[in-house]
Design a protein around this motif. Structure first.
Motif, PDB file in Angstrom:
ATOM      1  N   UNK A 132       0.936  -1.094  -0.011  1.00 11.11           N
ATOM      2  CA  UNK A 132      -0.102  -0.332   0.454  1.00 11.11           C
ATOM      3  C   UNK A 132       0.562   1.442  -0.103  1.00 11.11           C
ATOM      4  N   UNK A 133       2.296   1.296   0.066  1.00 11.77           N
ATOM      5  CA  UNK A 133       3.028   2.701  -0.358  1.00 11.77           C
ATOM      6  C   UNK A 133       3.553   2.304  -0.756  1.00 11.77           C
ATOM      7  N   UNK A 134       4.927   1.741  -0.822  1.00 14.94           N
ATOM      8  CA  UNK A 134       5.340   1.808  -2.271  1.00 14.94           C
ATOM      9  C   UNK A 134       4.829   0.567  -3.506  1.00 14.94           C
ATOM     10  N   UNK A 135       4.326   0.381  -3.252  1.00 18.07           N
ATOM     11  CA  UNK A 135       3.119  -0.163  -5.040  1.00 18.07           C
ATOM     12  C   UNK A 135       3.715  -1.160  -5.777  1.00 18.07           C
ATOM     13  N   UNK A 136       4.977  -1.595  -4.664  1.00 15.76           N
ATOM     14  CA  UNK A 136       5.257  -2.770  -5.444  1.00 15.76           C
ATOM     15  C   UNK A 136       5.075  -4.236  -5.345  1.00 15.76           C
ATOM     16  N   UNK A 137       5.276  -5.146  -5.562  1.00 19.58           N
ATOM     17  CA  UNK A 137       3.918  -6.396  -6.168  1.00 19.58           C
ATOM     18  C   UNK A 137       4.593  -6.802  -5.000  1.00 19.58           C
ATOM     19  N   UNK A 138       3.521  -7.996  -4.291  1.00 21.88           N
ATOM     20  CA  UNK A 138       3.307  -8.599  -3.229  1.00 21.88           C
ATOM     21  C   UNK A 138       4.521  -9.704  -3.702  1.00 21.88           C
ATOM     22  N   UNK A 139       4.082 -10.725  -5.126  1.00 28.58           N
ATOM     23  CA  UNK A 139       4.429 -11.832  -5.538  1.00 28.58           C
ATOM     24  C   UNK A 139       5.506 -11.805  -5.877  1.00 28.58           C
ATOM     25  N   UNK A 140       6.955 -12.434  -5.524  1.00 28.99           N
ATOM     26  CA  UNK A 140       7.883 -12.507  -6.640  1.00 28.99           C
ATOM     27  C   UNK A 140       8.205 -14.123  -7.537  1.00 28.99           C
ATOM     28  N   UNK A 141       7.244 -14.478  -7.018  1.00 32.78           N
ATOM     29  CA  UNK A 141       7.670 -15.940  -7.464  1.00 32.78           C
ATOM     30  C   UNK A 141       6.522 -16.841  -7.326  1.00 32.78           C
ATOM     31  N   UNK A 142       6.437 -17.971  -8.829  1.00 36.03           N
ATOM     32  CA  UNK A 142       5.252 -18.109  -9.377  1.00 36.03           C
ATOM     33  C   UNK A 142       5.259 -19.173  -9.599  1.00 36.03           C
ATOM     34  N   UNK A 143       4.712 -20.446  -9.135  1.00 36.94           N
ATOM     35  CA  UNK A 143       4.746 -22.308  -9.435  1.00 36.94           C
ATOM     36  C   UNK A 143       3.740 -22.401 -10.548  1.00 36.94           C
ATOM     37  N   UNK A 144       3.763 -22.820 -11.556  1.00 33.44           N
ATOM     38  CA  UNK A 144       2.365 -22.733 -12.135  1.00 33.44           C
ATOM     39  C   UNK A 144       2.637 -25.150 -12.605  1.00 33.44           C
ATOM     40  N   UNK A 145       2.063 -25.386 -11.757  1.00 30.82           N
ATOM     41  CA  UNK A 145       2.052 -27.054 -12.653  1.00 30.82           C
ATOM     42  C   UNK A 145       0.571 -27.046 -14.031  1.00 30.82           C
ATOM     43  N   UNK A 146       0.703 -27.194 -14.876  1.00 30.25           N
ATOM     44  CA  UNK A 146       0.005 -27.507 -15.741  1.00 30.25           C
ATOM     45  C   UNK A 146       0.334 -28.889 -17.274  1.00 30.25           C
TER      46      UNK A 146
END
Length: 555
Positions: free
Chosen positions: A88-102
């Protein structure tokens, strides 16, 4: 209504068939959206930015060349989740790692190729470095080449991004896209803003993941994408990341920066139920051809050797290779126990000695009154020089593509000084069980081909002249006990305490069958797949069965 809300609501209302893990992640995301907790807020403009960019500028790189790239609802919802939650202050993303299994052919590579172009051009990062990483350079280049084709098909992108010898270069912010293989010497010292690790399940050593994760530490809001189907290699970085993701979804671990999307069947019995296929294939019918999947399932019903491939690659179920003696369900037994608390006093031993510098294995098989399970205590040995060479070389793949150094630190593998293991280690280990753990070994099964007379005398002097039982390695001796052992493994009667080396050896074991249906264990075509742990288990199991009544009278 946002795409995140639309897709998540349909998932939770069962209007879109989905697996348990996807329901978990969207329940978590919608709760975050509606019940603000902590410093994170949802910004719809930022959430839509990659979607708008991709659908406006990225063009089809295959099929209908040059056509606009239209994202599916499940992809839009995922993008909004990844890019929309910010501080809410910096407007930088919360998530820096994403795992996608499809499951395969659900558009993962196309989706990630478009994403890396967005990270290069539209993420407001100075001199962004974007990397495609895979085990082999050819695999890493798939995403890179698709991104290049997308750019060439787009007049707006092609005007500003140019192909150089080894990268794609965006002059406006001096950013680059590159492809690198896990065995590249240039992985150290990177400064990654966006990293796509393709087919994580094919990577046998986690060092590449750790290096790339650490390379992002100087960036304001980096993103690491791991995209994959399941695989045939077990106890690797994929299994570790999968378990970590499940622990997050189950609430066992808290990590506000890791976001998993695991599309899979809920159980293996669903594999031939067409209504369940979408659980592992969110793009079924739009991206992935359902008729082709029907053909694959039909072939798997007629051809058992093809079924493991369908189970793993289309439905993300754990399996071994089709030629393996055991399925992964037969290998895996999640029961754990503390050996010192089980009250074992007597056991049956078995060991397998290597000819030269290979793995050496010994086991104690123990049982309790009123309990039909066989509990294993295992130890493995390798020459010290082999592990020292791994350390000195900094070999990311390690010997045999397994983490011997980690296993040594865990105490389930020991080293022996020099360039080969002296077989005296077996005698010393069984003495250690007796003298330090109060476990008396009644009989020990061994392959007489690998034991000389002096060591055999030493064993008999220490444990008695009738203790050592030779187990000849051939179909007449091994076939029937191996079939019985397989049945016990399937029934979870063999408890190996989730020992990763035991499970690796069991999963590596293949069989040779004669014209009468008799079987014996073999390594198969890949010499890196050790089966020594299986042989030591078989040797001990045969002796236990042959002396079963006597053993039970003692315990």
């Amino acid at each position: 209504m946002t795409f995140l809300e639309e897709y998540g609501t349909k998932i939770l209302d069962n209007k879109i068939v989905s697996c348990h893990r996807i329901k978990q992640v969207y329940e978590m995301l919608l709760n975050k959206l509606y019940k603000k907790t902590g410093p994170w807020v949802f910004d719809e403009e930022l959430a839509n930015r990659p979607i708008d960019f991709i659908q406006t500028f990225c063009k089809q790189a295959q099929g209908q060349l040059g056509a606009s790239l239209e994202l599916q609802l499940f992809q839009k919802a995922k993008f909004q989740a990844i890019f929309g939650f910010v501080h809410q202050d910096t407007m930088l993303r919360q998530y820096n790692e994403v795992l996608t299994v499809e499951g395969r052919k659900n558009g993962k590579t196309t989706e990630m190729s478009a994403t890396e172009i967005h990270l290069l051009v539209g993420d407001n990062e100075g001199s962004p470095e974007i990397y495609n990483i895979a085990t082999k350079l050819e695999q890493a280049k798939k995403g890179f080449n698709e991104a290049h084709k997308m750019i060439k098909q787009s007049p707006n992108l092609n005007k500003h991004i140019r192909k150089r010898q080894s990268d794609l270069y965006f002059e406006y912010n001096m950013g680059t896209i590159q492809s690198l293989a896990s065995n590249s010497n240039s992985l150290d010292g990177l400064n990654g803003h966006g990293i796509i690790i393709d087919e994580l399940a094919a990577i046998k050593n986690r060092d590449i993941y750790d290096l790339m994760k650490q390379s992002m530490s100087a960036r304001r809001q980096p993103l690491l994408f791991c995209i994959t189907t399941n695989g045939f290699v077990r106890d690797n970085i994929f299994d570790a990341q999968y378990e970590y993701a499940c622990d997050i979804l189950d609430g066992k671990i808290k990590n506000e920066h890791f976001l998993p999307f695991i599309y899979e069947l809920d159980n293996k019995d669903e594999w031939d139920k067409e209504d369940c296929w979408i659980k592992a294939n969110p793009g079924l019918g739009t991206i992935k051809n359902i008729d082709f999947l029907r053909e694959c399932v039909a072939k798997a019903k007629d051809d058992p050797s093809f079924k493991p491939t369908v189970m793993v690659k289309d439905f993300n179920m754990k399996e071994n290779s089709a030629s393996a003696w055991l399925t992964w369900d037969e290998v895996e037994n999640k029961q754990k126990f503390k050996f010192e608390e089980m009250g074992f006093r007597y056991g049956i031993g078995g060991f397998d000695a290597a000819d030269t510098i290979d793995l050496n294995s010994a086991k104690a098989l123990c049982m309790r009154p009123g309990d039909n399970k066989i509990y294993l205590k295992s130890m493995y040995w390798m020459p010290e020089e082999v592990l020292e060479k791994i350390s000195q070389d900094g070999n990311r793949k390690e010997r045999d593509n397994v983490p011997y150094l980690l296993w040594e630190r865990q105490g389930i593998l020991r080293t022996y000084s020099g360039n080969k293991v002296d077989k005296i280690v077996f005698l010393d280990w069984f003495k250690e069980l007796r003298d330090e753990e109060d476990l008396y070994i009644l009989y020990i099964g061994y392959d007489p081909w690998h034991i000389d007379d002096s060591l055999l005398r030493a064993f008999k002097d220490e444990f008695g002249k009738d203790t050592m039982i030779p187990v000849r390695q051939g179909v007449h001796t091994l076939s029937a006990p191996m079939k019985e052992l397989k049945a016990d493994l399937k029934a979870n009667k063999i408890v190996h305490n989730c020992n990763p080396i035991d499970m690796w050896c069991l999963s590596n074991t293949e069989i040779k069958t004669d014209i009468n249906g008799n079987i014996q264990p073999i390594k198969g075509g890949d010499n890196r797949k050790r089966i020594d742990g299986t042989i030591s288990l078989i040797n001990g199991y045969i002796v236990l069965k042959d002396h079963y009544d006597e053993y039970f009278n003692v315990i």
